[in-house]
Design a protein around this motif. Structure first.
Motif, PDB file in Angstrom:
ATOM      1  N   GLY A  87      98.051 -34.409  47.500  1.00 51.73           N
ATOM      2  CA  GLY A  87      98.875 -33.531  48.294  1.00 51.73           C
ATOM      3  C   GLY A  87      99.983 -34.176  48.667  1.00 51.73           C
ATOM      4  O   GLY A  87     101.319 -34.006  48.982  1.00 51.73           O
ATOM      5  N   ILE A  88      99.745 -35.589  49.301  1.00 48.14           N
ATOM      6  CA  ILE A  88     100.613 -36.386  50.050  1.00 48.14           C
ATOM      7  C   ILE A  88     101.723 -36.661  48.922  1.00 48.14           C
ATOM      8  O   ILE A  88     102.869 -36.760  49.239  1.00 48.14           O
ATOM      9  CB  ILE A  88     100.066 -37.531  50.591  1.00 48.14           C
ATOM     10  N   GLY A  89     101.457 -37.134  47.643  1.00 51.86           N
ATOM     11  CA  GLY A  89     102.121 -37.616  46.606  1.00 51.86           C
ATOM     12  C   GLY A  89     102.996 -36.476  46.083  1.00 51.86           C
ATOM     13  O   GLY A  89     104.226 -36.642  45.973  1.00 51.86           O
ATOM     14  N   THR A  90     102.431 -35.306  45.883  1.00 50.98           N
ATOM     15  CA  THR A  90     103.355 -34.208  45.557  1.00 50.98           C
ATOM     16  C   THR A  90     104.277 -33.690  46.642  1.00 50.98           C
ATOM     17  O   THR A  90     105.451 -33.531  46.172  1.00 50.98           O
ATOM     18  CB  THR A  90     102.418 -32.753  45.456  1.00 50.98           C
ATOM     19  N   MET A  91     104.132 -33.921  47.818  1.00 49.41           N
ATOM     20  CA  MET A  91     104.932 -33.625  48.997  1.00 49.41           C
ATOM     21  C   MET A  91     105.971 -34.734  49.014  1.00 49.41           C
ATOM     22  O   MET A  91     106.981 -34.394  49.318  1.00 49.41           O
ATOM     23  CB  MET A  91     104.507 -33.392  50.311  1.00 49.41           C
ATOM     24  N   ALA A  92     105.683 -36.042  48.841  1.00 51.84           N
ATOM     25  CA  ALA A  92     106.645 -37.030  48.617  1.00 51.84           C
ATOM     26  C   ALA A  92     107.567 -36.863  47.567  1.00 51.84           C
ATOM     27  O   ALA A  92     108.773 -37.073  47.602  1.00 51.84           O
ATOM     28  CB  ALA A  92     105.746 -38.398  48.454  1.00 51.84           C
ATOM     29  N   VAL A  93     107.202 -36.755  46.195  1.00 46.70           N
ATOM     30  CA  VAL A  93     108.120 -36.246  45.265  1.00 46.70           C
ATOM     31  C   VAL A  93     108.906 -34.882  45.632  1.00 46.70           C
ATOM     32  O   VAL A  93     110.312 -35.188  45.392  1.00 46.70           O
ATOM     33  CB  VAL A  93     107.002 -35.854  43.864  1.00 46.70           C
ATOM     34  N   ALA A 118     102.353 -33.300  54.047  1.00 49.16           N
ATOM     35  CA  ALA A 118     101.889 -34.409  53.685  1.00 49.16           C
ATOM     36  C   ALA A 118     101.106 -35.084  54.991  1.00 49.16           C
ATOM     37  O   ALA A 118      99.925 -35.794  54.835  1.00 49.16           O
ATOM     38  CB  ALA A 118     103.028 -35.487  53.166  1.00 49.16           C
ATOM     39  N   VAL A 119     101.757 -34.977  56.349  1.00 56.96           N
ATOM     40  CA  VAL A 119     101.010 -35.459  57.400  1.00 56.96           C
ATOM     41  C   VAL A 119      99.775 -34.859  57.480  1.00 56.96           C
ATOM     42  O   VAL A 119      98.760 -35.459  57.962  1.00 56.96           O
ATOM     43  CB  VAL A 119     101.955 -35.530  58.472  1.00 56.96           C
ATOM     44  N   ALA A 120      99.711 -33.667  57.388  1.00 55.99           N
ATOM     45  CA  ALA A 120      98.553 -32.792  57.696  1.00 55.99           C
ATOM     46  C   ALA A 120      97.496 -33.241  56.692  1.00 55.99           C
ATOM     47  O   ALA A 120      96.383 -33.501  56.989  1.00 55.99           O
ATOM     48  CB  ALA A 120      98.841 -31.398  57.553  1.00 55.99           C
ATOM     49  N   SER A 121      97.650 -33.574  55.389  1.00 55.55           N
ATOM     50  CA  SER A 121      96.803 -34.029  54.362  1.00 55.55           C
ATOM     51  C   SER A 121      96.161 -35.259  54.728  1.00 55.55           C
ATOM     52  O   SER A 121      95.339 -35.659  54.539  1.00 55.55           O
ATOM     53  CB  SER A 121      97.477 -34.145  53.028  1.00 55.55           C
ATOM     54  N   ALA A 122      97.211 -36.037  55.271  1.00 56.24           N
ATOM     55  CA  ALA A 122      96.688 -37.532  55.804  1.00 56.24           C
ATOM     56  C   ALA A 122      95.722 -37.590  57.011  1.00 56.24           C
ATOM     57  O   ALA A 122      94.815 -38.360  56.969  1.00 56.24           O
ATOM     58  CB  ALA A 122      98.046 -38.551  56.058  1.00 56.24           C
ATOM     59  N   GLY A 157      98.653 -41.356  47.299  1.00 56.79           N
ATOM     60  CA  GLY A 157      99.554 -40.631  47.232  1.00 56.79           C
ATOM     61  C   GLY A 157     101.081 -41.098  47.304  1.00 56.79           C
ATOM     62  O   GLY A 157     101.736 -40.731  46.083  1.00 56.79           O
ATOM     63  N   LEU A 158     101.642 -41.930  48.005  1.00 63.06           N
ATOM     64  CA  LEU A 158     102.608 -42.553  47.692  1.00 63.06           C
ATOM     65  C   LEU A 158     102.792 -43.438  46.664  1.00 63.06           C
ATOM     66  O   LEU A 158     104.086 -43.476  45.968  1.00 63.06           O
ATOM     67  CB  LEU A 158     103.170 -43.367  49.186  1.00 63.06           C
ATOM     68  N   GLY A 159     101.995 -44.174  46.239  1.00 65.16           N
ATOM     69  CA  GLY A 159     102.016 -45.008  45.134  1.00 65.16           C
ATOM     70  C   GLY A 159     102.130 -44.029  43.852  1.00 65.16           C
ATOM     71  O   GLY A 159     102.904 -44.361  43.010  1.00 65.16           O
ATOM     72  N   ALA A 160     101.493 -43.040  43.618  1.00 62.66           N
ATOM     73  CA  ALA A 160     101.540 -42.188  42.578  1.00 62.66           C
ATOM     74  C   ALA A 160     102.968 -41.237  42.932  1.00 62.66           C
ATOM     75  O   ALA A 160     103.431 -41.190  41.483  1.00 62.66           O
ATOM     76  CB  ALA A 160     100.462 -40.954  42.803  1.00 62.66           C
TER      77      ALA A 160
END
Length: 176
Positions: A87-93, A118-122, A157-160
């Motif tokens: 979820g974090i990765g998807t939202m970062a993209v 993303a923050v809620a996922s974290a 997430g951020l790496g992906a």
């Protein structure tokens, strides 16, 4: 006296209903986005191409699969840190490719919405999936917990997202 009603907290100190509500909101939203992408793969692929993604058909299929899969896992509370990372990765993209250039507010296609997801996922990764979850039933909720789970989910997430953007995305405004 702590001011907490007896039985209103789990042994981890997190209420049993709060994680369930958070999982439903995050996971349900991801599923809805993934289903929307899947229902019109050609249109979604065209949109991905228009915003600067190479191999837009692969991006459309991937986004649908990742959003539905991660959303479903989050709703169930299954593999929560990994699902949160997706979820974090998807939202970062989404933030980088669409929203950042538009300012903060979602009413102008800004980044407030994707950042909050993303923050809620974290936070979910850090607090854990709660009592009513697959992770709890399998004992997985004790393996990666707290700040380690939160930081691990953020890093994955951020790496992906960084890898996907580096491999497939070119900002259409940059002239590349």
């Amino acid at each position: 006296m702590s001011g907490v009603l007896p039985g209103s907290k789990t042994t981890s100190g997190v209420g049993s209903i709060a994680p369930l509500l958070l999982r439903g909101a995050i996971g349900g939203t991801l599923i809805a986005h993934g289903v929307k992408h899947a229902r019109s793969l050609s249109g979604t692929a065209g949109w991905f191409g228009s915003i600067g993604f190479r191999q837009p058909r692969i991006q459309a299929v991937s986004s649908a699969v990742v959003e539905v899969g991660a959303g479903g896992a989050i709703v169930l509370g299954a593999a929560t840190p990994a699902a949160a990372a997706a979820g974090i990765g998807t939202m970062a993209v989404a933030a980088r490719s669409v929203h950042v250039r538009n300012g903060f507010f979602i009413t102008a296609e800004g980044w407030e919405y994707v950042t909050n997801l993303a923050v809620a996922s974290a936070v979910l990764a850090g607090t854990g999936p709660g009592r009513w979850s697959v992770d709890r039933a399998l004992g997985w909720d004790r393996r990666l917990t707290g700040d380690r789970a939160l930081v691990t989910s953020l890093a994955l997430g951020l790496g992906a997202a960084t890898a996907q953007l580096a491999a497939f995305y070119r900002d259409p405004d940059s002239g590349d």
